[in-house]
Scaffold this motif. Structure first.
Motif, PDB file in Angstrom:
ATOM      1  N   ILE A   1      10.947  -0.099   1.279  1.00 32.68           N
ATOM      2  CA  ILE A   1       9.936  -0.434   0.478  1.00 32.68           C
ATOM      3  C   ILE A   1      10.674  -0.450  -0.866  1.00 32.68           C
ATOM      4  O   ILE A   1      11.339   0.435  -1.455  1.00 32.68           O
ATOM      5  CB  ILE A   1       8.853   0.958   0.359  1.00 32.68           C
ATOM      6  N   ASP A   2      10.225  -1.652  -1.620  1.00 33.58           N
ATOM      7  CA  ASP A   2      10.558  -1.732  -3.141  1.00 33.58           C
ATOM      8  C   ASP A   2       9.350  -1.035  -3.942  1.00 33.58           C
ATOM      9  O   ASP A   2       8.311  -1.547  -3.987  1.00 33.58           O
ATOM     10  CB  ASP A   2      10.646  -3.216  -3.246  1.00 33.58           C
ATOM     11  N   PHE A   3       9.855  -0.165  -4.659  1.00 34.38           N
ATOM     12  CA  PHE A   3       8.762   0.655  -5.358  1.00 34.38           C
ATOM     13  C   PHE A   3       8.844  -0.055  -6.770  1.00 34.38           C
ATOM     14  O   PHE A   3       8.136   0.453  -7.641  1.00 34.38           O
ATOM     15  CB  PHE A   3       9.065   2.173  -5.563  1.00 34.38           C
TER      16      PHE A   3
ATOM     17  N   VAL B   1       0.806  -1.069  -0.015  1.00 36.91           N
ATOM     18  CA  VAL B   1       0.038  -0.007  -0.035  1.00 36.91           C
ATOM     19  C   VAL B   1       0.696   1.325   0.044  1.00 36.91           C
ATOM     20  O   VAL B   1       0.695   2.272  -0.702  1.00 36.91           O
ATOM     21  CB  VAL B   1      -1.102  -0.165   1.252  1.00 36.91           C
ATOM     22  N   ILE B   2       1.784   1.407   0.760  1.00 39.82           N
ATOM     23  CA  ILE B   2       2.711   2.441   0.935  1.00 39.82           C
ATOM     24  C   ILE B   2       3.493   2.645  -0.704  1.00 39.82           C
ATOM     25  O   ILE B   2       3.481   3.881  -0.837  1.00 39.82           O
ATOM     26  CB  ILE B   2       3.914   2.199   1.886  1.00 39.82           C
ATOM     27  N   SER B   3       4.021   1.636  -1.190  1.00 37.88           N
ATOM     28  CA  SER B   3       4.399   1.747  -2.547  1.00 37.88           C
ATOM     29  C   SER B   3       3.490   2.249  -3.575  1.00 37.88           C
ATOM     30  O   SER B   3       4.212   2.809  -4.343  1.00 37.88           O
ATOM     31  CB  SER B   3       5.112   0.042  -2.779  1.00 37.88           C
ATOM     32  N   ILE B   4       2.469   1.922  -3.163  1.00 35.18           N
ATOM     33  CA  ILE B   4       1.506   2.404  -4.482  1.00 35.18           C
ATOM     34  C   ILE B   4       1.020   3.886  -4.135  1.00 35.18           C
ATOM     35  O   ILE B   4       1.105   4.602  -4.820  1.00 35.18           O
ATOM     36  CB  ILE B   4       0.048   1.618  -4.602  1.00 35.18           C
ATOM     37  N   LEU B   5       0.625   4.212  -2.903  1.00 31.57           N
ATOM     38  CA  LEU B   5       0.470   5.699  -2.326  1.00 31.57           C
ATOM     39  C   LEU B   5       1.516   6.801  -2.465  1.00 31.57           C
ATOM     40  O   LEU B   5       1.460   7.839  -2.965  1.00 31.57           O
ATOM     41  CB  LEU B   5      -0.099   5.568  -0.984  1.00 31.57           C
ATOM     42  N   HIS B   6       2.676   5.985  -2.277  1.00 33.19           N
ATOM     43  CA  HIS B   6       3.807   6.956  -2.487  1.00 33.19           C
ATOM     44  C   HIS B   6       4.936   6.807  -3.287  1.00 33.19           C
ATOM     45  O   HIS B   6       6.153   6.826  -3.192  1.00 33.19           O
ATOM     46  CB  HIS B   6       4.549   6.949  -0.830  1.00 33.19           C
ATOM     47  N   SER B   7       4.443   6.114  -4.563  1.00 34.75           N
ATOM     48  CA  SER B   7       5.238   5.781  -5.795  1.00 34.75           C
ATOM     49  C   SER B   7       6.398   6.984  -6.109  1.00 34.75           C
ATOM     50  O   SER B   7       7.538   6.705  -6.683  1.00 34.75           O
ATOM     51  CB  SER B   7       4.692   5.026  -6.681  1.00 34.75           C
TER      52      SER B   7
ATOM     53  N   LYS C   1      12.468   8.257  -4.371  1.00 33.28           N
ATOM     54  CA  LYS C   1      14.015   8.714  -4.076  1.00 33.28           C
ATOM     55  C   LYS C   1      14.133   9.490  -2.708  1.00 33.28           C
ATOM     56  O   LYS C   1      15.495  10.001  -2.422  1.00 33.28           O
ATOM     57  CB  LYS C   1      14.447   9.707  -5.298  1.00 33.28           C
ATOM     58  N   LYS C   2      13.184   9.683  -1.830  1.00 26.36           N
ATOM     59  CA  LYS C   2      13.423  10.652  -0.927  1.00 26.36           C
ATOM     60  C   LYS C   2      14.031  10.256   0.179  1.00 26.36           C
ATOM     61  O   LYS C   2      14.573  10.643   1.154  1.00 26.36           O
ATOM     62  CB  LYS C   2      11.832  11.121  -0.437  1.00 26.36           C
ATOM     63  N   GLN C   3      14.067   8.670   0.268  1.00 32.85           N
ATOM     64  CA  GLN C   3      14.688   8.076   1.647  1.00 32.85           C
ATOM     65  C   GLN C   3      13.955   8.451   2.890  1.00 32.85           C
ATOM     66  O   GLN C   3      14.899   8.912   3.936  1.00 32.85           O
ATOM     67  CB  GLN C   3      16.137   8.634   1.627  1.00 32.85           C
ATOM     68  N   GLU C   4      12.912   8.575   3.051  1.00 35.40           N
ATOM     69  CA  GLU C   4      12.078   9.119   3.953  1.00 35.40           C
ATOM     70  C   GLU C   4      11.974   7.842   5.227  1.00 35.40           C
ATOM     71  O   GLU C   4      12.002   6.604   4.581  1.00 35.40           O
ATOM     72  CB  GLU C   4      10.657   9.559   4.102  1.00 35.40           C
ATOM     73  N   GLU C   5      11.796   7.898   6.320  1.00 36.45           N
ATOM     74  CA  GLU C   5      12.025   6.930   7.155  1.00 36.45           C
ATOM     75  C   GLU C   5      10.859   5.753   6.834  1.00 36.45           C
ATOM     76  O   GLU C   5      10.947   4.651   6.776  1.00 36.45           O
ATOM     77  CB  GLU C   5      11.484   7.305   8.579  1.00 36.45           C
ATOM     78  N   PHE C   6       9.663   6.210   6.353  1.00 35.84           N
ATOM     79  CA  PHE C   6       8.473   5.159   6.182  1.00 35.84           C
ATOM     80  C   PHE C   6       8.720   4.559   4.832  1.00 35.84           C
ATOM     81  O   PHE C   6       7.983   3.505   4.778  1.00 35.84           O
ATOM     82  CB  PHE C   6       7.264   5.907   6.638  1.00 35.84           C
TER      83      PHE C   6
END
Length: 93
Positions: free
Chosen positions: A51-53, A32-38, A42-47
């Protein structure tokens, strides 16, 4: 951020999550994170750090039959696709 994702997952998947082992829930959350934040890959944020995008980005930004097949062959992404497809009023063949 995980709290917002968890709230979204409970609203969408509800009772299904009660019957899932912890590793399935983690896999679903990461998908879900990979879909919502695809777009933030490149941001390297903690959350988003672990995650494999690539599966999502391949389908969204360079759609090919192999990328589609890779997306659908992953059981977590297939589950998400099926869930939203059926909830959108379509029949899954």
């Amino acid at each position: 951020m995980n709290e917002l994702i968890d709230t979204f997952m409970i609203q969408e998947f509800g009772e299904f999550l009660v019957h899932c082992p912890a590793e399935v829930i983690v896999s679903l959350r990461n998908a879900v994170i990979s879909i919502l934040h695809s777009h933030r890959y490149k941001k390297q944020e903690e959350f988003t750090r672990d995650i494999d995008f690539s599966i999502v980005r391949d389908v969204l930004y360079s759609y090919t039959l192999p990328s589609r097949d890779r997306f659908i062959s992953d059981r977590t992404y297939a589950l998400i696709f099926h869930h939203f497809f059926v909830n959108g009023g379509y029949e899954f063949l």
